[in-house]
Design an enzyme around this catalytic site. Structure first.
Site, PDB file in Angstrom:
ATOM      1  N   TYR A 162       0.779  -1.285  -0.047  1.00 43.83           N
ATOM      2  CA  TYR A 162      -0.016  -0.068  -0.066  1.00 43.83           C
ATOM      3  C   TYR A 162       1.200   1.237  -0.142  1.00 43.83           C
ATOM      4  O   TYR A 162       0.428   2.332  -0.176  1.00 43.83           O
ATOM      5  CB  TYR A 162      -0.908  -0.129   1.214  1.00 43.83           C
ATOM      6  CG  TYR A 162      -1.664  -1.094   1.563  1.00 43.83           C
ATOM      7  CD1 TYR A 162      -2.093  -2.018   0.615  1.00 43.83           C
ATOM      8  CD2 TYR A 162      -2.458  -1.436   2.610  1.00 43.83           C
ATOM      9  CE1 TYR A 162      -2.934  -3.129   0.488  1.00 43.83           C
ATOM     10  CE2 TYR A 162      -3.512  -2.442   2.711  1.00 43.83           C
ATOM     11  CZ  TYR A 162      -3.493  -3.442   1.725  1.00 43.83           C
ATOM     12  OH  TYR A 162      -4.307  -4.355   1.774  1.00 43.83           O
ATOM     13  N   LYS A 179       1.920  -6.506   5.924  1.00 49.85           N
ATOM     14  CA  LYS A 179       1.931  -7.857   5.127  1.00 49.85           C
ATOM     15  C   LYS A 179       3.194  -7.637   4.255  1.00 49.85           C
ATOM     16  O   LYS A 179       3.411  -6.761   3.342  1.00 49.85           O
ATOM     17  CB  LYS A 179       0.663  -7.804   4.223  1.00 49.85           C
ATOM     18  CG  LYS A 179      -0.815  -7.587   4.938  1.00 49.85           C
ATOM     19  CD  LYS A 179      -1.792  -7.684   3.918  1.00 49.85           C
ATOM     20  CE  LYS A 179      -3.302  -7.051   4.797  1.00 49.85           C
ATOM     21  NZ  LYS A 179      -3.376  -5.602   4.589  1.00 49.85           N
ATOM     22  N   ARG A 197     -17.733   9.109   6.991  1.00 47.87           N
ATOM     23  CA  ARG A 197     -17.774   7.598   6.678  1.00 47.87           C
ATOM     24  C   ARG A 197     -17.051   6.879   7.511  1.00 47.87           C
ATOM     25  O   ARG A 197     -17.496   5.802   8.112  1.00 47.87           O
ATOM     26  CB  ARG A 197     -17.695   7.237   5.325  1.00 47.87           C
ATOM     27  CG  ARG A 197     -18.584   7.504   4.224  1.00 47.87           C
ATOM     28  CD  ARG A 197     -18.174   7.307   3.032  1.00 47.87           C
ATOM     29  NE  ARG A 197     -19.117   7.501   1.932  1.00 47.87           N
ATOM     30  CZ  ARG A 197     -18.920   7.447   0.501  1.00 47.87           C
ATOM     31  NH1 ARG A 197     -17.611   7.214   0.180  1.00 47.87           N
ATOM     32  NH2 ARG A 197     -20.030   7.827  -0.238  1.00 47.87           N
TER      33      ARG A 197
HETATM   34  P1  NAD Z   1     -14.156  -1.785   1.290  1.00 46.85           P
HETATM   35  O1  NAD Z   1     -15.133  -2.898   1.275  1.00 46.85           O
HETATM   36  O2  NAD Z   1     -13.699  -1.459   2.779  1.00 46.85           O
HETATM   37  O3  NAD Z   1     -14.692  -0.661   0.621  1.00 46.85           O
HETATM   38  C1  NAD Z   1     -14.064   0.614   0.904  1.00 46.85           C
HETATM   39  C2  NAD Z   1     -14.814   1.821  -0.297  1.00 46.85           C
HETATM   40  O4  NAD Z   1     -16.221   1.821  -0.058  1.00 46.85           O
HETATM   41  C3  NAD Z   1     -14.472   3.224  -0.067  1.00 46.85           C
HETATM   42  O5  NAD Z   1     -13.133   3.612  -0.747  1.00 46.85           O
HETATM   43  C4  NAD Z   1     -15.705   3.946  -0.090  1.00 46.85           C
HETATM   44  O6  NAD Z   1     -15.696   4.298  -1.637  1.00 46.85           O
HETATM   45  C5  NAD Z   1     -16.776   2.996   0.191  1.00 46.85           C
HETATM   46  N1  NAD Z   1     -17.048   3.309   1.418  1.00 46.85           N
HETATM   47  C6  NAD Z   1     -16.663   3.058   2.636  1.00 46.85           C
HETATM   48  N2  NAD Z   1     -17.351   3.377   3.852  1.00 46.85           N
HETATM   49  C7  NAD Z   1     -18.719   3.737   3.055  1.00 46.85           C
HETATM   50  C8  NAD Z   1     -19.810   4.298   3.731  1.00 46.85           C
HETATM   51  N3  NAD Z   1     -20.158   4.106   5.056  1.00 46.85           N
HETATM   52  N4  NAD Z   1     -20.803   4.686   2.578  1.00 46.85           N
HETATM   53  C9  NAD Z   1     -20.551   4.517   1.262  1.00 46.85           C
HETATM   54  N5  NAD Z   1     -19.540   4.038   0.821  1.00 46.85           N
HETATM   55  C10 NAD Z   1     -18.549   3.776   1.580  1.00 46.85           C
HETATM   56  O7  NAD Z   1     -12.938  -2.339   0.460  1.00 46.85           O
HETATM   57  P2  NAD Z   1     -11.272  -2.294   0.668  1.00 46.85           P
HETATM   58  O8  NAD Z   1     -10.703  -0.904   0.986  1.00 46.85           O
HETATM   59  O9  NAD Z   1     -10.797  -2.885  -0.534  1.00 46.85           O
HETATM   60  O10 NAD Z   1     -11.083  -3.175   1.768  1.00 46.85           O
HETATM   61  C11 NAD Z   1     -10.846  -3.002   3.183  1.00 46.85           C
HETATM   62  C12 NAD Z   1      -9.524  -3.299   3.569  1.00 46.85           C
HETATM   63  O11 NAD Z   1      -9.114  -4.615   3.540  1.00 46.85           O
HETATM   64  C13 NAD Z   1      -8.477  -2.642   2.732  1.00 46.85           C
HETATM   65  O12 NAD Z   1      -8.226  -1.053   3.097  1.00 46.85           O
HETATM   66  C14 NAD Z   1      -7.255  -3.368   3.188  1.00 46.85           C
HETATM   67  O13 NAD Z   1      -6.798  -3.031   4.443  1.00 46.85           O
HETATM   68  C15 NAD Z   1      -7.949  -4.668   3.125  1.00 46.85           C
HETATM   69  N6  NAD Z   1      -7.876  -5.371   2.043  1.00 46.85           N
HETATM   70  C16 NAD Z   1      -6.830  -6.414   1.894  1.00 46.85           C
HETATM   71  C17 NAD Z   1      -6.610  -7.410   0.745  1.00 46.85           C
HETATM   72  C18 NAD Z   1      -5.734  -8.468   0.921  1.00 46.85           C
HETATM   73  O14 NAD Z   1      -5.453  -8.808  -0.369  1.00 46.85           O
HETATM   74  N7  NAD Z   1      -5.364  -8.634   1.961  1.00 46.85           N
HETATM   75  C19 NAD Z   1      -7.276  -6.736  -0.360  1.00 46.85           C
HETATM   76  C20 NAD Z   1      -8.210  -5.707  -0.242  1.00 46.85           C
HETATM   77  C21 NAD Z   1      -8.298  -4.955   0.761  1.00 46.85           C
END
Ligand code: NAD
Length: 284
Positions: free
Chosen positions: A53, A78, A241
């Site tokens: 990240y 990670k 949010r």
């Molecule tokens: P998420 O499902 O948390 O969605 C985030 C997005 O949803 C935001 O960018 C925003 O656009 C929207 N959002 C967030 N809160 C909202 C609300 N209350 N109302 C409306 N829209 C809203 O997606 P993510 O960021 O991909 O996943 C969360 C975390 O998981 C990441 O930040 C990371 O730490 C982790 N992650 C890990 C991997 C992995 O391969 N290990 C992959 C993806 C994500």
């Protein structure tokens, strides 16, 4: 915070992890200090970052300047995909600690299994992580995006069972087989992209349940994860949010609502991210 206490989930190594955290994937380094600081002000005590990240240093800075003691905040990072060879993993792990400016990390994960890279030898990489835990610089160690076959191989060949497996889970992709394996073997599931990066918002079932419960759609979906026992760390850059996503411990979904959300599962077609069996991305 009254009515909104975050449960600590026990891990198989005796440590605990706050069930709700704050994720910083796709948070630009320039925005990270403000976002993490906001999250800590709201009450989050668990931050999920990764070498990939590019914002570990900013996460460390936000925690250090928050007024909280380092011991009050659970930090996960990670291993990046380019560093699976044990000697590279050791160097990369040290770079995480220096970016965070901390002498330990609470949880360190292999980000992806990369079964088609490194001769498929994620076991050697895992042994390097076991070393970080033995020497105390990683309080807990785990994996991410591991499928059942990968977990079975670790069980057969390694000393330690991962504390967590961080996998894609949301209403459109329940990932039930991998979750069930974890449940059976003491591996805690962390659900990444818990609201499918926003894709599940607007679904008529989610809209309906949100209206019935007087909560937002994001809160309903996050609450569904919490009641399934998984760990979540939704990401947002928006202060409102960040706060909204935190307020999920003062209401409950009934069995019918839980089942309706669970039944939105589309199997593999519902995936938001890549399939870990074939994902082979290496950073430049
Ligand atoms: P998420 O499902 O948390 O969605 C985030 C997005 O949803 C935001 O960018 C925003 O656009 C929207 N959002 C967030 N809160 C909202 C609300 N209350 N109302 C409306 N829209 C809203 O997606 P993510 O960021 O991909 O996943 C969360 C975390 O998981 C990441 O930040 C990371 O730490 C982790 N992650 C890990 C991997 C992995 O391969 N290990 C992959 C993806 C994500």
């Amino acid at each position: 915070m009254a009515g909104n206490a975050i449960p600590d989930i026990p891990l198989n190594d005796g440590n605990t992890i706050p069930q709700l955290g704050f994720g910083v994937y796709q948070v630009e380094p320039k925005d990270t200090v403000a976002a993490v600081r906001r999250a800590l002000e709201v009450g989050y005590r668990h931050i999920d970052t990764a070498q990939m990240y590019g914002n570990e240093a900013e996460v460390g800075e936000a925690v250090r300047t928050s007024g909280l003691d380092r011991s009050e905040v659970f930090i996960t990072s990670k291993l990046n995909n380019g560093f699976h060879r044990p000697e590279d993993a050791r160097r990369a792990f040290e770079s995480t600690l220096s970016a965070l400016r901390s002498d330990y990390v609470d949880l360190f994960l292999i980000h992806w299994p990369l079964p088609t890279r490194y001769d498929g030898d994620f076991v050697a990489t895992w042994r390097a992580l076991e070393g970080f835990q033995r020497d105390g610089r990683a309080r807990s160690v785990g994996v991410s995006n591991f499928q059942v076959a990968h977990l079975e191989r670790l069980a057969a060949e390694a000393e330690t069972v991962p504390a967590v497996n961080q996998i894609e889970v949301h209403p459109y992709f329940g990932n039930e087989e991998v979750r069930a394996y974890g449940h059976k073997h003491g591996i805690q599931t962390e659900a990444w992209s818990p609201i499918a990066q926003g894709r599940v918002l607007g679904d008529p079932t989610i809209v309906d349940i949100a209206e019935q419960s007087g909560r937002t759609q994001a809160q309903v979906v996050l609450r569904w994860h919490i009641q399934r026992g998984d760990i979540v760390f939704p990401k947002s850059n928006t202060p409102e949010r960040i706060e909204e996503n935190f307020r999920i411990f003062d209401f409950e979904l009934d069995d019918t609502a839980m089942e309706r959300i669970t039944s939105l599962d589309q199997g593999d077609a519902g995936r938001q991210g890549p399939n870990p069996d074939t994902f082979d991305y290496l950073p430049d």
